[in-house]
Enzyme design. Structure first.
Site, PDB file in Angstrom:
ATOM      1  N   GLU A   1      12.023  50.168 -46.402  1.00  0.00           N
ATOM      2  CA  GLU A   1      11.348  49.251 -47.518  1.00  0.00           C
ATOM      3  C   GLU A   1      12.495  48.087 -46.722  1.00  0.00           C
ATOM      4  O   GLU A   1      12.349  47.019 -47.394  1.00  0.00           O
ATOM      5  CB  GLU A   1      12.153  49.510 -49.344  1.00  0.00           C
ATOM      6  CG  GLU A   1      12.417  48.061 -50.136  1.00  0.00           C
ATOM      7  CD  GLU A   1      10.854  48.201 -50.511  1.00  0.00           C
ATOM      8  OE1 GLU A   1       9.815  46.899 -50.839  1.00  0.00           O
ATOM      9  OE2 GLU A   1       9.675  49.447 -49.372  1.00  0.00           O
ATOM     10  N   CYS A   2      13.833  48.043 -46.282  1.00  0.00           N
ATOM     11  CA  CYS A   2      15.036  46.829 -45.676  1.00  0.00           C
ATOM     12  C   CYS A   2      14.110  46.377 -44.624  1.00  0.00           C
ATOM     13  O   CYS A   2      13.725  44.699 -44.986  1.00  0.00           O
ATOM     14  CB  CYS A   2      15.907  47.266 -45.629  1.00  0.00           C
ATOM     15  SG  CYS A   2      17.407  46.918 -44.708  1.00  0.00           S
ATOM     16  N   GLY A   3      13.260  46.796 -43.834  1.00  0.00           N
ATOM     17  CA  GLY A   3      12.669  45.816 -42.737  1.00  0.00           C
ATOM     18  C   GLY A   3      11.386  45.240 -43.273  1.00  0.00           C
ATOM     19  O   GLY A   3      11.031  43.912 -43.372  1.00  0.00           O
TER      20      GLY A   3
END
Length: 477
Positions: free
Chosen positions: A404-406
């Site tokens: 999700e961060c990416g």
């Protein structure tokens, strides 16, 4: 377009580390033009977006007059540099002379060598006829194909494109920015044609006057001959816009012994994705500080540079011995809100749109002005770019394992193209030139590169005379 152009496509794809079966890409590797196709839903993955860009190719045809025309050389170098970053199917140049350039951009270099260095490939008129859109420079012979054919044209402070057969401007005399502007407009029109962003792209003339941005660019409204150039400038931010400023400044006819002193301010290093947006970012420079790379490029052209490798913000102050005019190209509100408190006598700044409907938009502000920079941008501090996290391309990346961060980092990166930045760069640098020649001063200018004829300008009513030093422009023979 032949083996050379096919090889160019392979090289670009390898550089971006993209294969058709390799969907994962990081935010730092993202081709920022491919993001347009990802966010719009026209591509279901980054690989598919890159495949779309790989289908875009351009053929540039030049004539023998380029041997003796610095303006035509400037146009060629600028267009190849822009197009090779965006049209990944390849950029071929037909008829480039094997001789030494006299353009200020690459004075003393072999024209054919520069074309290759900037990402182009050479072809001959006798080779396989091109089936892609064509750009004509000078008196180049049109191609027999039925694709759109733009002819670059310029005169005085004006530059743009006309379709083959339409009336050209008088291209014999112009300021160095005019062919730069013409090439940027051409790349804009070509991208709009390829991506089907505008129904008239590939069928209409388009251009801009840098002396009267809100006037008809096909007419001369009393443009003066270029006589003076700035003695010193401070460039804040060296990304898409800052590198466009540097390219535009280097295109001007400075006398070899009297070139501007340039302060270069940035804290970032060149990344992989910068190649898709910034004119002086090349694969070989990935990881190097932007200040050092630009300083080397500018000093090779005779400019004196000074480096400031700290963030610009409310704490920044100019000293008496440093340039009094700043050209700002940063994209964060905190830095922009501090522009008129740093002690500059004149600030010219540009901002570019970021989203699907605005990435071709340009906004120009100058200071001092009727509103402070803090009033304009203070309320925007802390705001983020819009996210297209739920577009099919990002859902595909999530399915393939991206965390999700990416995904959030990728989705919130802005769409960016080098040619919009260069149109803005021409407008910013020309603001300094216009004030140097007692022309009207802009306070605010807003324009989309899709509708250059609809530029909206607020002219400053109480601008002071330019008092920040000048050098004389080199006289042409």
């Amino acid at each position: 377009m032949g083996e050379q152009v096919r090889n160019a496509s392979i090289e670009i794809l390898l550089y971006w580390n993209v294969e058709l079966n390799m969907p994962v890409v990081t935010a730092d590797e993202l081709h920022r033009t491919a993001k347009y196709f990802m966010d719009s839903g026209k591509a279901a993955s980054h690989a598919e977006a890159m495949t779309i860009l790989e289908s875009f190719s351009l053929s540039i045809r030049v004539s023998e007059s380029m041997r003796s025309s610095p303006l035509e050389q400037t146009a060629l170098f600028t267009l190849v540099n822009l197009a090779s970053r965006t049209f990944l199917g390849g950029v071929e140049v037909v008829g480039a002379p094997d001789c030494v350039a006299t353009s200020p951009l690459y004075d003393g270099r072999n024209i054919r060598d520069v074309v290759v260095e900037l990402g182009g490939k050479h072809s001959t008129v006798d080779g396989e006829p091109s089936i892609c859109p064509v750009v004509l420079i000078g008196d180049a012979t049109p191609s027999p194909n039925a694709a759109p054919q733009w002819r670059l044209t310029w005169s005085g402070w004006r530059g743009g494109v006309v379709m083959e057969g339409q009336r050209r401007l008088d291209e014999r005399r112009a300021i160095g920015l005019a062919p730069v502007l013409a090439s940027a407009v051409c790349a804009t029109e070509a991208f709009a044609f390829f991506s089907k962003m505008h129904a008239l792209a590939g069928r209409r003339p388009a251009g801009l006057s840098l002396w009267n941005p809100d006037a008809d660019w096909s007419y001369d409204f009393g443009e003066p001959e270029l006589t003076y150039l700035p003695a010193s400038l401070w460039l804040i931010g060296l990304g898409n816009l800052g590198q466009a400023y540097a390219w535009a400044i280097a295109s001007l006819d400075f006398d070899g012994a009297q070139k501007a002193k340039l302060m270069l301010q940035d804290i970032d290093r060149i990344g992989v994705s910068n190649h898709s947006t910034s004119l002086l970012s090349f694969p070989k420079d990935a990881g190097a500080r932007k200040t050092r790379v630009l300083a080397e490029w500018l000093e090779q052209r005779g400019f004196e540079t000074m480096l400031e490798e700290r963030l610009f913000g409310d704490w920044s102050r100019r000293t008496v011995s440093e340039p009094g005019v700043a050209l700002c190209g940063v994209d964060n509100a905190e830095a922009r809100s501090a522009l008129d408190r740093a002690g500059f006598g004149l600030v010219v700044e540009a901002g570019l749109g970021a989203g699907l409907d605005s990435f071709q938009s340009i906004g120009i502000h100058t200071f001092p002005a009727s509103r402070t920079s803090g009033l304009i941008w203070g309320r925007q501090i802390g705001q983020s770019n819009p996210s297209y996290r739920n577009a099919p391309a990002y859902l595909s990346l999530a399915k393939d394992g991206m965390d999700e961060c990416g995904l959030v980092r990728l989705a919130t990166r802005t769409i960016a193209v080098p040619f919009v930045g260069l149109v803005a760069g021409c407008l910013v640098v020309s603001e300094v030139l216009r004030r140097l020649h007692s022309g009207r001063a802009v306070e605010v200018l807003s324009v989309s590169t899709l509708a250059l004829a609809d530029a909206e300008t607020v002219w400053a009513t109480d601008a002071e005379p330019y008092a920040f030093g000048f050098v004389h422009c080199r006289r042409s023979e």
